[in-house]
Design a protein around this motif. Structure first.
Motif, PDB file in Angstrom:
ATOM      1  N   ASP A 174     -15.716 -17.003 -18.097  1.00  0.00           N
ATOM      2  CA  ASP A 174     -14.707 -18.040 -17.866  1.00  0.00           C
ATOM      3  C   ASP A 174     -15.333 -19.260 -17.188  1.00  0.00           C
ATOM      4  OD1 ASP A 174     -11.914 -18.882 -17.885  1.00  0.00           O
ATOM      5  OD2 ASP A 174     -12.020 -18.709 -15.706  1.00  0.00           O
ATOM      6  N   ALA A 175     -16.211 -19.007 -16.189  1.00  0.00           N
ATOM      7  CA  ALA A 175     -16.877 -20.110 -15.478  1.00  0.00           C
ATOM      8  C   ALA A 175     -17.814 -20.871 -16.415  1.00  0.00           C
ATOM      9  CB  ALA A 175     -17.658 -19.564 -14.284  1.00  0.00           C
ATOM     10  N   LEU A 176     -18.523 -20.149 -17.307  1.00  0.00           N
ATOM     11  CA  LEU A 176     -19.460 -20.795 -18.236  1.00  0.00           C
ATOM     12  C   LEU A 176     -18.739 -21.703 -19.220  1.00  0.00           C
ATOM     13  CD1 LEU A 176     -22.128 -18.061 -19.140  1.00  0.00           C
ATOM     14  CD2 LEU A 176     -22.248 -19.864 -17.459  1.00  0.00           C
ATOM     15  N   VAL A 177     -17.557 -21.257 -19.694  1.00  0.00           N
ATOM     16  CA  VAL A 177     -16.782 -22.089 -20.632  1.00  0.00           C
ATOM     17  C   VAL A 177     -16.357 -23.385 -19.935  1.00  0.00           C
ATOM     18  CG1 VAL A 177     -14.651 -22.223 -21.986  1.00  0.00           C
ATOM     19  CG2 VAL A 177     -16.020 -20.137 -22.025  1.00  0.00           C
ATOM     20  N   SER A 178     -15.933 -23.285 -18.674  1.00  0.00           N
ATOM     21  CA  SER A 178     -15.562 -24.496 -17.912  1.00  0.00           C
ATOM     22  C   SER A 178     -16.761 -25.429 -17.779  1.00  0.00           C
ATOM     23  CB  SER A 178     -15.051 -24.112 -16.525  1.00  0.00           C
ATOM     24  OG  SER A 178     -13.904 -23.306 -16.617  1.00  0.00           O
ATOM     25  N   CYS A 179     -17.952 -24.861 -17.547  1.00  0.00           N
ATOM     26  CA  CYS A 179     -19.174 -25.677 -17.426  1.00  0.00           C
ATOM     27  C   CYS A 179     -19.470 -26.418 -18.724  1.00  0.00           C
ATOM     28  CB  CYS A 179     -20.381 -24.795 -17.082  1.00  0.00           C
ATOM     29  SG  CYS A 179     -20.365 -24.139 -15.417  1.00  0.00           S
ATOM     30  N   ILE A 180     -19.396 -25.695 -19.852  1.00  0.00           N
ATOM     31  CA  ILE A 180     -19.768 -26.311 -21.136  1.00  0.00           C
ATOM     32  C   ILE A 180     -18.735 -27.366 -21.535  1.00  0.00           C
ATOM     33  CG2 ILE A 180     -18.739 -24.925 -23.002  1.00  0.00           C
ATOM     34  CD1 ILE A 180     -22.464 -25.434 -22.751  1.00  0.00           C
ATOM     35  N   GLN A 181     -17.452 -27.119 -21.208  1.00  0.00           N
ATOM     36  CA  GLN A 181     -16.422 -28.124 -21.502  1.00  0.00           C
ATOM     37  C   GLN A 181     -16.622 -29.378 -20.666  1.00  0.00           C
ATOM     38  OE1 GLN A 181     -12.777 -25.859 -20.890  1.00  0.00           O
ATOM     39  NE2 GLN A 181     -12.482 -25.614 -23.091  1.00  0.00           N
ATOM     40  N   CYS A 182     -17.175 -29.196 -19.460  1.00  0.00           N
ATOM     41  CA  CYS A 182     -17.415 -30.337 -18.562  1.00  0.00           C
ATOM     42  C   CYS A 182     -18.534 -31.234 -19.092  1.00  0.00           C
ATOM     43  CB  CYS A 182     -17.762 -29.817 -17.165  1.00  0.00           C
ATOM     44  SG  CYS A 182     -18.166 -31.104 -15.988  1.00  0.00           S
ATOM     45  N   VAL A 183     -19.640 -30.636 -19.572  1.00  0.00           N
ATOM     46  CA  VAL A 183     -20.806 -31.451 -19.964  1.00  0.00           C
ATOM     47  C   VAL A 183     -20.776 -31.859 -21.442  1.00  0.00           C
ATOM     48  CG1 VAL A 183     -22.271 -30.443 -18.189  1.00  0.00           C
ATOM     49  CG2 VAL A 183     -22.279 -29.426 -20.455  1.00  0.00           C
ATOM     50  N   TYR A 184     -19.808 -31.318 -22.225  1.00  0.00           N
ATOM     51  CA  TYR A 184     -19.705 -31.641 -23.656  1.00  0.00           C
ATOM     52  C   TYR A 184     -19.153 -33.055 -23.811  1.00  0.00           C
ATOM     53  CZ  TYR A 184     -18.158 -31.179 -28.539  1.00  0.00           C
ATOM     54  OH  TYR A 184     -17.967 -31.350 -29.884  1.00  0.00           O
ATOM     55  N   GLU A 185     -19.765 -33.862 -24.670  1.00  0.00           N
ATOM     56  CA  GLU A 185     -19.301 -35.237 -24.864  1.00  0.00           C
ATOM     57  C   GLU A 185     -18.653 -35.440 -26.232  1.00  0.00           C
ATOM     58  OE1 GLU A 185     -22.096 -38.242 -23.731  1.00  0.00           O
ATOM     59  OE2 GLU A 185     -22.509 -37.303 -21.805  1.00  0.00           O
ATOM     60  N   SER A 186     -19.416 -35.155 -27.322  1.00  0.00           N
ATOM     61  CA  SER A 186     -18.863 -35.284 -28.673  1.00  0.00           C
ATOM     62  C   SER A 186     -19.667 -34.405 -29.620  1.00  0.00           C
ATOM     63  CB  SER A 186     -18.926 -36.751 -29.131  1.00  0.00           C
ATOM     64  OG  SER A 186     -20.270 -37.108 -29.416  1.00  0.00           O
ATOM     65  N   PRO A 187     -19.121 -34.099 -30.825  1.00  0.00           N
ATOM     66  CA  PRO A 187     -19.840 -33.209 -31.755  1.00  0.00           C
ATOM     67  C   PRO A 187     -21.225 -33.722 -32.158  1.00  0.00           C
ATOM     68  CG  PRO A 187     -17.556 -33.530 -32.458  1.00  0.00           C
ATOM     69  CD  PRO A 187     -17.795 -34.481 -31.337  1.00  0.00           C
ATOM     70  N   ASP A 188     -21.404 -35.043 -32.132  1.00  0.00           N
ATOM     71  CA  ASP A 188     -22.688 -35.612 -32.572  1.00  0.00           C
ATOM     72  C   ASP A 188     -23.712 -35.738 -31.443  1.00  0.00           C
ATOM     73  OD1 ASP A 188     -21.527 -35.946 -35.093  1.00  0.00           O
ATOM     74  OD2 ASP A 188     -20.606 -37.834 -34.449  1.00  0.00           O
ATOM     75  N   GLU A 189     -23.238 -35.644 -30.199  1.00  0.00           N
ATOM     76  CA  GLU A 189     -24.151 -35.778 -29.051  1.00  0.00           C
ATOM     77  C   GLU A 189     -24.757 -34.418 -28.696  1.00  0.00           C
ATOM     78  OE1 GLU A 189     -24.900 -38.471 -26.901  1.00  0.00           O
ATOM     79  OE2 GLU A 189     -23.988 -39.782 -28.397  1.00  0.00           O
ATOM     80  N   PRO A 190     -26.080 -34.344 -28.455  1.00  0.00           N
ATOM     81  CA  PRO A 190     -26.659 -33.055 -28.003  1.00  0.00           C
ATOM     82  C   PRO A 190     -26.135 -32.694 -26.613  1.00  0.00           C
ATOM     83  CG  PRO A 190     -28.300 -34.822 -27.911  1.00  0.00           C
ATOM     84  CD  PRO A 190     -27.089 -35.394 -28.568  1.00  0.00           C
ATOM     85  N   ILE A 191     -25.977 -31.399 -26.370  1.00  0.00           N
ATOM     86  CA  ILE A 191     -25.445 -30.929 -25.074  1.00  0.00           C
ATOM     87  C   ILE A 191     -26.602 -30.763 -24.098  1.00  0.00           C
ATOM     88  CG2 ILE A 191     -24.221 -29.042 -23.933  1.00  0.00           C
ATOM     89  CD1 ILE A 191     -22.876 -28.509 -26.693  1.00  0.00           C
ATOM     90  N   ASP A 192     -26.520 -31.448 -22.956  1.00  0.00           N
ATOM     91  CA  ASP A 192     -27.581 -31.405 -21.950  1.00  0.00           C
ATOM     92  C   ASP A 192     -27.215 -30.368 -20.876  1.00  0.00           C
ATOM     93  OD1 ASP A 192     -29.635 -31.823 -20.242  1.00  0.00           O
ATOM     94  OD2 ASP A 192     -29.081 -33.867 -19.659  1.00  0.00           O
ATOM     95  N   LEU A 193     -27.856 -29.186 -20.964  1.00  0.00           N
ATOM     96  CA  LEU A 193     -27.538 -28.116 -20.001  1.00  0.00           C
ATOM     97  C   LEU A 193     -28.130 -28.383 -18.619  1.00  0.00           C
ATOM     98  CD1 LEU A 193     -27.917 -24.892 -22.178  1.00  0.00           C
ATOM     99  CD2 LEU A 193     -25.843 -26.111 -21.567  1.00  0.00           C
ATOM    100  N   ASN A 194     -29.021 -29.382 -18.500  1.00  0.00           N
ATOM    101  CA  ASN A 194     -29.557 -29.732 -17.180  1.00  0.00           C
ATOM    102  C   ASN A 194     -28.479 -30.320 -16.269  1.00  0.00           C
ATOM    103  OD1 ASN A 194     -32.248 -28.954 -17.638  1.00  0.00           O
ATOM    104  ND2 ASN A 194     -32.616 -30.809 -18.813  1.00  0.00           N
ATOM    105  N   ARG A 195     -27.365 -30.719 -16.873  1.00  0.00           N
ATOM    106  CA  ARG A 195     -26.268 -31.260 -16.062  1.00  0.00           C
ATOM    107  C   ARG A 195     -25.493 -30.155 -15.343  1.00  0.00           C
ATOM    108  NH1 ARG A 195     -23.320 -35.964 -19.623  1.00  0.00           N
ATOM    109  NH2 ARG A 195     -25.144 -37.292 -20.000  1.00  0.00           N
ATOM    110  N   VAL A 196     -25.748 -28.913 -15.733  1.00  0.00           N
ATOM    111  CA  VAL A 196     -25.111 -27.788 -15.039  1.00  0.00           C
ATOM    112  C   VAL A 196     -26.081 -27.282 -13.973  1.00  0.00           C
ATOM    113  CG1 VAL A 196     -24.104 -25.495 -15.261  1.00  0.00           C
ATOM    114  CG2 VAL A 196     -23.859 -27.137 -17.131  1.00  0.00           C
TER     115      VAL A 196
END
Length: 539
Positions: A174-196
């Motif tokens: 549940d916590a991980l999903v909240s993290c990924i929703q926070c740092v997700y920007e758009s379908p075309d943008e790569p997801i930067d996990l360093n922001r977590v």
């Protein structure tokens, strides 16, 4: 062989059948070490370091990195499997298992006189067909998949449950999903996990998601407020202490009055800077709003005292990585000069609080409005539990990232391997002529190592389980997986057991290429150049 002996008398050579036996033994040996760790019912390994350090884990990557592997072939397989983790974040154990089983299946045919090259060609044909089949059976995600918490939690839980206890996995998912929703920007943008930011604390509380940043230091003044609400956040990189000159220099005084004047002028310069900040705070903060300064450079005790009297919380010497994340979480931009400060440079946080645990201080900057960076607070009763959670969380975040970037998932619980094996045997094998059939057959049999191992680790009868799964797949033509608790066939899609497409694809590629290369080795030579003084030639 004799020619090499003529050139290098010290060469050690293992040739033909022996070389193949050595490579197969290494592949199968490494497979047997990692085999018992696969899946949610896998067992743990206790690693003991040279100085007596202990580590409990069932993560394949941790095992391969921490184990001291001396056999050259086993070391090569271990490096390839860790490369799998670097690219996709998971699938290390699966790659080692598939590679070892491919070599074991091939060894049976080669020992009966089949040339390895023909077998390798069959492997490559089977791999291409398996990859085509993977693209056919993958389940495409919907456009707004980032809002589908149930699917994302299932993906995270599938990854976490193979490495942690189920109850802990559920809360972490549940916590991980909240993290990924926070740092997700758009379908075309790569997801930067360093922001977590993953921050660990040794205390017996549940791990949680923080919508903001947790700094691992606190204020250095006893009178500063502990909790503030509706905070304007000023992130700055300005000096609020006496500074040394950039060039080497010295001050010479003829009497004590001159020294006092110098100290007074320096103090006045600092007081003026503090006054600028306080005036800026008074102008920006309405009633009910508070002010927080987080500075990358130093702040001297007298300046801290001035800020404390004004009710400002001031943190000094913040780490650079925290400064970068703060502006992403709170908004605003870093202030490098006190001359032209503007309201747009300030960030916002709903709550800022200081927490003291033993001798450690932490500052929570949370309840940010449009945070693009966040913190996952890992809490556990001891270091062993936290280390295990840390390894699992990394894999869970990568699993979510892969699913969002692939825009597709694949049913787990061994469903793909069962379906791909039957597809190769029923649809592909009849269309191939010649000895290459043996390679395809060996590949189809090797794919079953994953569901077989899941069944074995769950204490089930392996043969009965595989037959049941194959019969169910043939009769229903649906993606059927294994329920590790009951041993019955299930539909992983209905149970929420999902794997990453790119992990499967990469695992198929890597294990086939590596097994093929090792099977084509007909001589193992230890004939490299020796370090140090060379023996002189006689005569």
């Amino acid at each position: 062989m004799s020619q090499l002996k003529d050139i290098s008398p010290n060469a050690e050579i293992v040739s033909k059948t022996q070389a193949r036996a050595v490579n197969v033994a290494a592949g199968v040996g490494l497979m047997n070490v990692l085999k018992s760790n696969l899946g949610p019912r896998g067992t743990l390994k206790l690693l003991v370091g040279g100085a007596g350090q202990l580590k409990l884990t069932k993560d394949g990557l941790v095992l391969l990195k921490e184990m001291q592997i001396q056999h050259p072939t086993a070391a090569l397989i271990a490096r390839t499997a860790t490369a799998q983790d670097d690219v996709t974040g998971d699938g290390t154990t699966s790659t080692v298992l598939l590679c070892g089983e491919l070599m074991r299946q091939a060894d049976k045919h080669i020992s009966e006189g089949l040339h390895p090259r023909i077998l390798v060609e069959g492997f490559e044909m089977a791999r291409e067909e398996a990859l085509k089949f993977l693209n056919e059976v993958k389940v495409e995600n919907e456009e707004d998949v980032i809002q589908d918490r149930d699917l994302l939690q299932s993906i995270a839980l599938t990854s976490l449950a193979t490495k942690l206890e189920y109850d802990l996995s559920v809360s972490l998912a549940d916590a991980l999903v909240s993290c990924i929703q926070c740092v997700y920007e758009s379908p075309d943008e790569p997801i930067d996990l360093n922001r977590v930011e993953v921050l660990s604390m040794t205390r017996a509380k549940e791990s949680r998601f923080v919508n903001g940043i947790v700094l691992d230091h606190g204020a250095r003044h006893p009178d500063m407020p502990e909790v503030l609400e509706n905070c304007k956040i000023m992130t700055c990189n300005v000096s609020l202490e006496y500074e040394k000159t950039e060039t080497q220099s010295g001050f010479f005084y003829s009497n004590a009055e001159e020294r006092e004047k110098l100290v007074e002028s320096e103090r006045k310069w600092l007081d003026d800077r503090c006054r600028q900040v306080i005036e800026f705070k008074r102008a920006m903060c309405k009633k009910g709003e508070t002010f927080v300064i987080i500075n990358q450079k130093g702040v001297d005790p007298l300046s801290l005292d001035i800020f404390a009297k004004e009710g400002i919380l001031c943190l000094r010497r913040a780490k650079r990585r925290n400064m970068e994340r703060l502006t992403l979480a709170c908004g605003g931009s870093p202030i490098h000069s006190l001359q032209d400060m503007e309201e747009s440079q300030l960030g916002y946080a709903g709550k800022v609080s200081q927490v003291t645990l033993g001798e450690d201080k932490y500052t929570f900057v949370e309840e940010c409005a449009n945070a693009k960076s966040c913190t996952l607070l890992l809490q556990g009763p001891n270091d062993h539990a936290i280390a295990q959670s840390k390894d699992a969380v990394k894999d869970g975040l990568r699993a979510l990232k892969n699913a969002l970037e692939d825009k597709a998932v694949i049913p787990g619980a061994g469903a793909f391997e069962i379906a791909a094996s039957l597809h190769l045997m029923r649809k592909v094998l009849p269309t191939v002529k010649g000895k290459s059939k043996l390679g395809i057959q060996a590949f189809a049999d090797a794919l079953l190592i994953l569901p077989k191992t899941l069944a074995e680790n769950s204490g089930l009868d392996v043969q009965d389980t595989i037959f049941n799964l194959q019969e169910e797949r043939e009769s229903s033509n649906m993606m059927v997986g294994l329920d590790v608790k009951t041993g019955e066939p299930i539909l992983p899609a209905d149970e929420g057991v999902w794997d990453n497409v790119r992990v499967k694809r990469q695992s198929l590629y890597l294990s086939t290429v590596l097994a093929s290369q090792l099977l084509l080795v007909d001589e193992v030579m230890r004939a490299g150049k020796q370090m140090g003084k060379q023996p002189q030639m006689e005569g």
